[in-house]
Each structure stands twice: as C-alpha cells, then as structure tokens.
Design a protein around this motif. Sequence first.
Motif, PDB file in Angstrom:
ATOM      1  N   LEU A  83     -38.991  22.794 -19.021  1.00  0.00           N
ATOM      2  CA  LEU A  83     -37.559  22.597 -19.317  1.00  0.00           C
ATOM      3  C   LEU A  83     -37.362  21.356 -20.277  1.00  0.00           C
ATOM      4  N   ARG A  84     -36.656  21.246 -21.123  1.00  0.00           N
ATOM      5  CA  ARG A  84     -36.633  19.892 -21.755  1.00  0.00           C
ATOM      6  C   ARG A  84     -35.693  19.185 -20.862  1.00  0.00           C
ATOM      7  N   THR A  85     -35.868  17.769 -21.046  1.00  0.00           N
ATOM      8  CA  THR A  85     -35.235  16.918 -19.968  1.00  0.00           C
ATOM      9  C   THR A  85     -33.818  17.198 -19.909  1.00  0.00           C
ATOM     10  N   GLU A  86     -33.158  17.529 -20.944  1.00  0.00           N
ATOM     11  CA  GLU A  86     -31.621  17.706 -20.884  1.00  0.00           C
ATOM     12  C   GLU A  86     -31.263  19.127 -20.215  1.00  0.00           C
ATOM     13  N   THR A  87     -32.126  19.973 -20.388  1.00  0.00           N
ATOM     14  CA  THR A  87     -31.928  21.515 -19.735  1.00  0.00           C
ATOM     15  C   THR A  87     -32.136  21.116 -18.206  1.00  0.00           C
ATOM     16  N   ALA A  88     -33.199  20.245 -17.886  1.00  0.00           N
ATOM     17  CA  ALA A  88     -33.329  20.120 -16.503  1.00  0.00           C
ATOM     18  C   ALA A  88     -32.402  19.647 -15.522  1.00  0.00           C
ATOM     19  N   SER A  89     -31.657  18.608 -16.298  1.00  0.00           N
ATOM     20  CA  SER A  89     -30.654  17.814 -16.002  1.00  0.00           C
ATOM     21  C   SER A  89     -29.290  18.641 -15.645  1.00  0.00           C
ATOM     22  N   ILE A  90     -29.208  19.553 -16.579  1.00  0.00           N
ATOM     23  CA  ILE A  90     -27.986  20.308 -16.506  1.00  0.00           C
ATOM     24  C   ILE A  90     -28.168  21.234 -15.513  1.00  0.00           C
ATOM     25  N   ALA A  91     -29.167  21.749 -15.409  1.00  0.00           N
ATOM     26  CA  ALA A  91     -29.452  23.096 -14.633  1.00  0.00           C
ATOM     27  C   ALA A  91     -29.467  22.661 -13.158  1.00  0.00           C
ATOM     28  N   ILE A  92     -30.151  21.538 -12.814  1.00  0.00           N
ATOM     29  CA  ILE A  92     -30.227  21.147 -11.343  1.00  0.00           C
ATOM     30  C   ILE A  92     -28.726  20.970 -11.061  1.00  0.00           C
ATOM     31  N   LEU A  93     -27.579  20.495 -11.661  1.00  0.00           N
ATOM     32  CA  LEU A  93     -26.363  20.297 -11.394  1.00  0.00           C
ATOM     33  C   LEU A  93     -25.709  21.446 -10.864  1.00  0.00           C
ATOM     34  N   ALA A  94     -25.946  22.353 -11.964  1.00  0.00           N
ATOM     35  CA  ALA A  94     -25.355  23.884 -11.679  1.00  0.00           C
ATOM     36  C   ALA A  94     -25.907  24.495 -10.531  1.00  0.00           C
ATOM     37  N   ILE A  95     -27.203  24.373 -10.356  1.00  0.00           N
ATOM     38  CA  ILE A  95     -27.705  25.086  -9.214  1.00  0.00           C
ATOM     39  C   ILE A  95     -27.074  24.364  -7.565  1.00  0.00           C
ATOM     40  N   ILE A  96     -27.406  23.092  -7.531  1.00  0.00           N
ATOM     41  CA  ILE A  96     -26.637  22.382  -6.463  1.00  0.00           C
ATOM     42  C   ILE A  96     -25.090  22.636  -6.301  1.00  0.00           C
ATOM     43  N   GLN A  97     -24.414  22.671  -7.336  1.00  0.00           N
ATOM     44  CA  GLN A  97     -22.873  23.098  -6.964  1.00  0.00           C
ATOM     45  C   GLN A  97     -22.893  24.414  -6.599  1.00  0.00           C
ATOM     46  N   TYR A  98     -23.675  25.124  -7.197  1.00  0.00           N
ATOM     47  CA  TYR A  98     -23.560  26.685  -6.688  1.00  0.00           C
ATOM     48  C   TYR A  98     -23.882  26.806  -5.201  1.00  0.00           C
ATOM     49  N   MET A  99     -24.859  26.173  -4.823  1.00  0.00           N
ATOM     50  CA  MET A  99     -25.425  26.094  -3.407  1.00  0.00           C
ATOM     51  C   MET A  99     -24.365  25.521  -2.672  1.00  0.00           C
TER      52      MET A  99
END
Length: 248
Positions: free
Chosen positions: A228-244
């Motif tokens: 993933l591009r760095t900005e995608t990784a950064s945004i994705a990880i937040l969404a995942i942790i918030q979901y979790m």
Amino acid sequence: MSTRRFMISSRAIRDGYASFDGDIYNHMVRVLRLGTGDTVQLADEKGMVYSGTIDQVAKEWVAVKITSSSSAPPSDSTAPRITICQALPKGDKIDLILQKGTELGAHDFWLFGGRRSVAKLRDDQQESKLERWNRITAEASRQCGRPGIPEVSWRPSAVEAANDTEQELRLILWEGERENSLKDVLSASGKPTSVIVAIGPEGGFDPLEVRHFSQHGFLPVSLGSRILRTETASIAILAIIQYMWGEM
Ligand code: SAH
C-alpha cells in the motif's frame, strides 16, 4: 440533517451568547450556509457543550444565542488512544494523512524523518510546518465535529520516536513481515488503552529502523501481500483499529 457541532474557544461565550468571526464564521455561514434560526452545537476546550440558535448573521460575524449547556460525555472514552507514528512522506501527502486521520479519530500524530524519507524537514522549517500541520488537524476536527484536536509533533528520526514511546500496544507496519498478520496480532491482543503504529515512507523502512522499533517493543505486522502507499496504510490502520476497538 443532524445539528452541526463546532469546536470553539470558551472565550467566545459571553452573557448567554457566542459570537464568531474568521474560520468559524466562514464555516458556519459560507460553507454550511447556516442562517438565523438554525440550531448548532458548540463544544469548547474545557469539555462544555452548548446548544444554541443562530440569532444574527452579519457581514463578518455571526451570533449564537445559547439555549442550554452541559459538560460533554467523554466521547469515545472506551476507544484506545491511537498514535500515528508516520515517516514524513513526499509533497502534500501528509495533509491527507492528517486530515483523514483526524476524521478517523487518531489521538495524535508523531511525524519523523525516515531514513528513506525523500522529503526532509530542515530545523528552520520545523516551526512553520508544525503550525501548518496543527492547523490541518484543528480544521479537520471542526469539520467532523470531534472533541479535542490531535496534536502533531516532530521527531528527527525513528530513534527519537521509538525512545519516546509509552503506548501499551506498539505496532510497526512492515512490508517485509512474512509471519505476523495484522489480523492475528489484533485478535490475540486484548483491548489496549493506547496504541502506537509506525508507518514507513514511500521507500519503506530501513532494516535498522525495523530493528530499532522492535527493540522498543514494536511488533512488526503485515497488511498482506499488496504494497500500500504510505498514506493508504496510515488511513487503513486507523479504520481497522477503530472498527476493532473504537465506537464504529
Ligand atoms: N517501497 C516499499 C514500500 C513502502 S510502502 C517497497 O516497495 O517495499 C510505505 C509504508 O506503508 C511501509 O513502510 C509500511 O509501513 C506500509 N505498508 C504498505 N504496505 C504494507 C503491507 N502490505 N504490510 C505492511 N505494511 C505496509
């Protein structure tokens, strides 16, 4: 449409009214086209939340009549505090990371100079950049109606970032990781009170950085076989942790 919430300074409130010029005026009147009689919510830095009605709209300011006030419930209080420890990316990608990260509830952002970061931040640029970055998170907080503004701070390298870490759960997103998947690591972990996630620049992490973070308790995790591009990784990880663990 639900009532819009604006982050304000407690100083704006006097004698049952709040008045605004500048950014808040622009956002309320120009962008959202609110007018006399519309109801709004105002939240200040002390955790107070006010309901009010727009009472007067002038050319450069707007007055809100306060109809009720309460102290804010600690919003999202059970969600972990998430720190995004982001290697400085190229160009204006950082703006996107800060804006979207704020919307997704990041607690704060630690930006650092990655060994492979193409972009460099000179000492004499630090102050003005930090001011700009903190303005982005303030504006994004206002836009999405979240209480509190994520702080953006700077660390010259991964060494300083790792050394400063106090967070309970520490992850480094590493494109070279072959064993630990994010899913396995998150499902095996109890809900932490705080999480820090290190993310590399476009060029990825240097092995020395991975070693340094690991020595400070960061677990290398993979987001799968796609890079993933760095900005995608950064945004994705937040969404995942918030979901979790958050309130999504
Ligand atoms: N240029 C590197 C990729 C860097 S991607 C290469 O080709 O290998 C930028 C950053 O996003 C990485 O340092 C990492 O923190 C994160 N990232 C992107 N994809 C990832 C993945 N599949 N697993 C874990 N981290 C990833």
